[in-house]
Design an enzyme around this catalytic site. Structure first.
Site, PDB file in Angstrom:
ATOM      1  CG  HIS A  16      -0.408   0.365   2.500  1.00 17.53           C
ATOM      2  ND1 HIS A  16      -0.001  -0.571   3.435  1.00 17.53           N
ATOM      3  CD2 HIS A  16      -0.176   1.571   3.071  1.00 17.53           C
ATOM      4  CE1 HIS A  16       0.451   0.043   4.517  1.00 17.53           C
ATOM      5  NE2 HIS A  16       0.348   1.350   4.315  1.00 17.53           N
ATOM      6  CG  ASP A  62       0.013  -3.945   2.720  1.00 12.39           C
ATOM      7  OD1 ASP A  62       0.435  -3.424   1.673  1.00 12.39           O
ATOM      8  OD2 ASP A  62      -0.284  -3.292   3.752  1.00 12.39           O
ATOM      9  CB  SER A 108       2.763   2.684   6.360  1.00 10.10           C
ATOM     10  OG  SER A 108       1.577   3.072   7.005  1.00 10.10           O
TER      11      SER A 108
END
Length: 372
Positions: free
Chosen positions: A160, A220, A318
């Site tokens: 992502h 992911d 992230s």
């Protein structure tokens, strides 16, 4: 690069002299257009893999190669030639060179192995942490995700962080060896780190089955290839991967892991200094119950950790690492990557709601196949 190749590239500097006028010269990191009309960035010649590969043909260079090299020059900084380098390539398959992962002892080592607690990390803690910088157009750049160094030319991050950012952004380079984002040379009392190392991203592969559903990210994971090989130091070093069958099948539920980073997501920025935190690994069924009210499914390729009030992977980035010390079952104790920061509630640190990570043991075959 061999010493002979380095000397050859140095000789090429004189070939460039006078190719462009002073009024046409660009500065380092300025946007530019490559000879074939693609968007590029003005960088050091040594940082541009595509141009370096042409030069290394030496006597086998064609007239077209020579023309490409000459037209690629965009400026000069001191004695260093700058060339207009095409921005990163998106690949759908494997990279084009075989790779051997560093062994335990070379990977997963730092000066203070047994770190407990949380808050600000030691200055040389987690030397595999990276920050990912994006080119946003109009000479604008920004750091918005993290990653983890696994090899001298490869970084893992979340899918992502590639597919979930604005479509006008281009993943550009990684920064290695960072501690304090506000200082040029990082120091804690009399202990100072080496200068950070910025390396362009040459290409990347996003997991082919990555998808987003109900606010959750699945599969992911993405792999970034750097344009230069990185020399390992006390402040820049790869983490180990769970390559053995035993390390892939170990039950982590109830054990503590560590997440670290600057609290960066694709939307916001938190700390200016590297943070770290110990979080408990949570059973997937318990994790699924915590997200059931928003109809979010937790699947076996995901791993959950945290859920203690005020403590979560908001302390990490992230795409950054979830890791444990000594899970490789090797005689050499090292830090191993067990997850990549994927997603959680917008209000992180909520009591009883863990953060969700990409479970690395489920993706080792994909990582190895993609690299090799």
């Amino acid at each position: 690069m061999s010493p002979q190749a380095g000397r050859f590239l140095l000789l090429l500097v004189c070939v460039f002299c006078g190719v462009i006028g002073l009024s046409d010269a660009l500065n380092l990191q300025d946007a530019c257009e490559t000879p074939d009309g693609k968007v590029g960035t003005c960088v050091y010649l040594r940082s541009c893999l595509s141009i370096r590969n042409v030069l290394l043909k030496k006597e086998n260079m064609t007239p077209e190669d020579r023309s490409l090299v000459m037209k690629s020059k965009c400026g000069q900084e001191g004695r260093s030639v700058l060339v207009c380098c095409p921005l990163v390539r998106k690949l759908t398959g494997r990279f084009d060179a075989p790779v051997e992962l560093p062994p335990p002892g070379e990977c997963g080592k730092m000066q203070m192995d047994r770190i407990v607690g949380g808050g600000v990390s030691p200055i040389d803690g987690y030397p595999w942490l990276t920050r990912i910088q994006y080119y946003k157009g109009s000479n604008r750049y920004g750091f918005h995700c993290g990653g983890v160094l696994i090899h001298n030319q490869y970084v893992l991050t979340a899918a992502h962080c590639i597919e979930g950012v604005p479509s006008t952004w281009i993943v550009y380079q990684v920064r290695l060896g960072e501690f304090d984002t506000t200082t040029t040379i990082d120091c804690v009392e009399d202990d100072c780190a080496d200068p950070v190392r910025d390396v362009l991203i040459n290409a990347y592969v996003v997991h082919p089955d990555y998808y987003k559903q109900n606010g959750a990210d699945y599969n992911d994971i993405a792999l970034l290839q750097l344009s230069e090989t990185v020399e390992f130091t006390d402040f820049i070093r790869p983490i180990c991967l769970p390559t053995s069958e035993e390390s892939r099948t170990v039950n982590l539920t109830g054990k503590y892991a560590t997440v670290a980073g600057w609290g960066q997501t694709e939307n916001s920025t938190s700390s200016t200094k590297k943070l770290h935190l110990r979080v408990p690994v949570v059973d997937n069924e318990v994790c699924a119950d915590a997200f059931s009210s928003i109809r979010l499914e937790i699947i076996p390729t995901q791993l959950c950790a945290g859920g203690e009030k005020g403590k979560d992977s908001c302390r990490g980035d992230s795409g950054g690492p979830l890791m444990r010390y000594g899970d490789g079952r090797s005689s050499t104790k090292s830090w191993y990557l067990i997850g990549l920061v994927s997603f959680g509630l917008e209000q992180c640190g909520t009591d009883g709601v863990p953060g969700v990570y990409t479970r690395m043991s489920e993706y080792m075959d994909w990582v190895l196949d993609t690299m090799e």
